[in-house]
Design an enzyme around this catalytic site. Structure first.
Site, PDB file in Angstrom:
ATOM      1  CG  ASP A   9     153.877  40.718  38.704  1.00  0.00           C
ATOM      2  OD1 ASP A   9     153.009  41.446  39.219  1.00  0.00           O
ATOM      3  OD2 ASP A   9     153.596  39.801  37.890  1.00  0.00           O
ATOM      4  CG  ASP A  11     148.401  37.947  40.515  1.00  0.00           C
ATOM      5  OD1 ASP A  11     148.146  37.029  41.306  1.00  0.00           O
ATOM      6  OD2 ASP A  11     147.904  39.083  40.622  1.00  0.00           O
TER       7      ASP A  11
HETATM    8  C1  BG6 Z   1     147.604  41.734  38.519  1.00  0.00           C
HETATM    9  C2  BG6 Z   1     147.059  40.704  37.571  1.00  0.00           C
HETATM   10  O1  BG6 Z   1     148.633  41.187  39.287  1.00  0.00           O
HETATM   11  O2  BG6 Z   1     146.580  42.211  39.387  1.00  0.00           O
HETATM   12  C3  BG6 Z   1     145.876  41.285  36.809  1.00  0.00           C
HETATM   13  O3  BG6 Z   1     148.080  40.318  36.656  1.00  0.00           O
HETATM   14  C4  BG6 Z   1     144.830  41.791  37.805  1.00  0.00           C
HETATM   15  O4  BG6 Z   1     145.328  40.298  35.968  1.00  0.00           O
HETATM   16  C5  BG6 Z   1     145.468  42.812  38.733  1.00  0.00           C
HETATM   17  O5  BG6 Z   1     143.739  42.391  37.098  1.00  0.00           O
HETATM   18  C6  BG6 Z   1     144.498  43.345  39.784  1.00  0.00           C
HETATM   19  O6  BG6 Z   1     144.170  42.294  40.649  1.00  0.00           O
HETATM   20  P1  BG6 Z   1     143.091  42.367  41.818  1.00  0.00           P
HETATM   21  O7  BG6 Z   1     143.430  41.166  42.652  1.00  0.00           O
HETATM   22  O8  BG6 Z   1     143.292  43.646  42.556  1.00  0.00           O
HETATM   23  O9  BG6 Z   1     141.741  42.306  41.175  1.00  0.00           O
HETATM   24 MG    MG Z   2     152.066  39.278  36.636  1.00  0.00          MG
END
Ligand code: BG6
Ligand code: MG
Length: 212
Positions: A9, A11
């Site tokens: 993963d 984030d």
């Molecule tokens: C995930 C995060 O990795 O990505 C979430 O943990 C986030 O919090 C999701 O909503 C979508 O991210 P993005 O960058 O496409 O808005």
């Molecule tokens: Mg994550």
């Protein structure tokens, strides 16, 4: 070797973007007069952008049209991307970088399995733009974690059977997704201790002990 590939993963595992997500959702919520705090932000971990918006709007009684909701998501994303410009290779810890290098030296394929549509932008900000063998992210899936789609696609892109992959996740929804994909999982941060992962990591480098 127990595994042929590791799917990370992004984030909360490779780097921390939580605070930027928080600031961007908070700016939108404040503008709309909706209560939002860190506890609500923690519920957005691993959840897609539109599903996150629905959680943010739970505290609001107004009925928004799909067009309005799409505009809110775009507004949040514009704020978020402006904040992501502050990220640099300094946001990649030496521990993460050294552990990734050590895993690669052991012959493992390294992939990303992230719900984020900003994955490639974030990786390039932290100096890992060309690092991973394959990337499966929010741009190639139609169902978000805990659905296994993002990890099954990552395994397919890497040319591996799901059973040969280990997923590294900081969100319970991500651990559930790994399990639904038929993959072992290593939980870090928020997800560690949820009782569903194959391994609980205290720190990122503990991963080296899971693969032997
Ligand atoms: C995930 C995060 O990795 O990505 C979430 O943990 C986030 O919090 C999701 O909503 C979508 O991210 P993005 O960058 O496409 O808005
Ligand atoms: Mg994550």
């Amino acid at each position: 070797m127990k595994y042929k590939g590791i799917i990370f993963d992004l984030d909360g595992v490779i780097c921390s973007t939580d605070h930027y997500h928080y600031l961007a959702w908070k700016a939108l919520a404040d503008r709309l007069g909706i209560y939002f705090d860190e506890t609500i932000n923690n519920r957005l971990r691993g959840v897609s952008r539109m599903a996150s918006l629905d959680i943010v709007l739970e505290r609001d009684d107004r009925a928004w049209s799909p067009e309005e909701k799409a505009a809110f998501a775009e507004e949040k994303n514009n704020t978020y991307r402006a904040l992501l410009k502050n990220m640099s290779p300094a946001d990649l810890s030496a521990e993460v970088r050294e552990t990734l290098d050590a895993l690669r030296e052991r012959g493992l394929l390294l992939g990303i399995g992230s719900s984020s549509k900003n994955t490639k932008f974030i990786l390039s900000q932290i100096g890992l733009g060309d690092y991973f063998d394959k990337i499966s992210d929010g741009t190639n899936i139609s169902r978000s974690k805990p659905d296994p789609e993002v990890f099954l696609k990552a395994a397919e892109f890497l040319g591996l059977d799901p059973a040969d992959c280990l997923v590294v996740e900081d969100a319970k929804a991500g651990i559930q997704a790994a399990s639904a994909a038929g993959m072992d999982s290593a939980a870090i941060g928020d997800a560690a201790g949820c009782g569903l992962a194959t391994y609980d990591l205290e720190r990122f480098s503990d991963l080296l002990r899971c693969v032997d």
